[in-house]
Write an enzyme that holds these catalytic residues in place. Sequence first.
Site, short mmCIF file in Angstrom:
data_model
loop_
_atom_site.label_atom_id
_atom_site.label_comp_id
_atom_site.label_asym_id
_atom_site.label_seq_id
_atom_site.Cartn_x
_atom_site.Cartn_y
_atom_site.Cartn_z
N HIS A 62 32.50 36.22 38.78
CA HIS A 62 32.85 36.19 37.35
C HIS A 62 33.81 35.05 37.07
CE1 HIS A 62 36.96 38.00 37.12
NE2 HIS A 62 36.60 38.71 38.17
N ASP A 171 41.50 34.72 40.08
CA ASP A 171 40.67 35.89 39.83
C ASP A 171 39.97 35.70 38.49
OD1 ASP A 171 39.55 38.38 39.44
OD2 ASP A 171 41.44 39.42 39.16
N GLU A 203 33.91 40.30 33.18
CA GLU A 203 34.24 41.27 34.24
C GLU A 203 35.59 41.92 34.01
OE1 GLU A 203 35.77 42.80 38.13
OE2 GLU A 203 36.63 41.34 36.74
N GLU A 204 36.54 41.14 33.53
CA GLU A 204 37.90 41.65 33.37
C GLU A 204 38.02 42.69 32.25
OE1 GLU A 204 40.24 41.23 35.36
OE2 GLU A 204 39.84 39.39 36.46
N ASP A 226 34.23 38.22 44.74
CA ASP A 226 35.42 38.44 43.91
C ASP A 226 36.66 38.21 44.77
OD1 ASP A 226 37.24 39.50 41.83
OD2 ASP A 226 35.44 40.42 40.98
N HIS A 313 46.75 39.02 39.16
CA HIS A 313 46.96 39.12 37.72
C HIS A 313 48.34 38.61 37.30
CE1 HIS A 313 43.50 42.07 36.56
NE2 HIS A 313 43.09 41.05 37.30
#
Length: 349
Positions: A62, A171, A203-204, A226, A313
């Site tokens: 993603h 990410d 995706e998030e 991922d 994150h």
Amino acid sequence: MNQQFLLELLKTPSPSGLETAIQKKWRDYVTSFADDVRTDYAGNVIAILNPDAEFKVLLAGHVDEIALMVKRIDDNGYLFFEKVGGVNIKAAVGMRVTVLGKTQSITGVIGVNAQHHGGLKDGFGVEDLFIDCGFRSKKEALKYVQIGDYIVYKREPEILMDRYVSGRGLDNRTGAFIVAEVIRHLKEKGSKVGVYGVSTVNEETNMGGAYFAASDIEPTMAIACDVTFATDYPTVNKNKYGDVKLGYGPVLAKGAPINIKINDLLEKTAKKLQMFLQYELTPRMTGTDADRMRLTGKGVPVALVSLPLRYMHSPVETASLKDIESEIELLTEMIHQLDGTENLNPLDD
């Protein structure tokens, strides 16, 4: 490994729901070597090798990143915002940001109450923070910004000691990069099966991109590329979260969602390449695109290959360049070895 392309992806804003700019760059890159490239209504880009092959492997990485979104503009021109994905709000305090306005991008800072004036209260939330772009009024702000505009951290990627890459949104733009590089390497090395490399969106936030892709492609098998939590830095409880280190190779997931025969193929390939592997547990769900791809159509056998990542994150996510190269090599060689007769039914010998 095309490090320049990796850094270009990491520099390009790709908030979940506004991935258009980065997807155009990904599409332009893969067009030079894929047999076919197409897009869909979700915003995915699909790079294909051997489109007529019956046995189809879907690789998904993603490309969207966590972000913020303008929720309210007050009379003095300060912007209040909502989270897009799993934003660590503590990491946002004092950060520079880019507001992706409709006509132009605007720089701002996430303001913080001075410690001399009491600082931030304990347990503060997103509603306690605001962005200062230098506007003097709501009227002035509305010339540049509107409700619903996306916001990303103003953070350039950096190489640390020629060993690690650090920045925002590793990410999972690293995953989208890995997928593109596997397609490029397989084009040179050859593949007997169909390969569908997908740079997925959303995706998030909702994983809708993965669902669109797998529903359309109807793959024989799918692998999500991922990131996962590295635990090799101070304060992390390894007894609770496992032992995953940067520089020690890709991470395979083990658990109910994972097809054990795909993992067997990956482990045999790693052994052939004399490559280290690491493991994570996903007993119920993976929390990645693999979950949505698995439940499309009649069901899809899936695996998850992850890149170890520090500081998930946050604006300073950090990964190993060596691990990225290893994952590209692992997936390329595993798919190269497939002849299209593989039986992924775990009950069949």
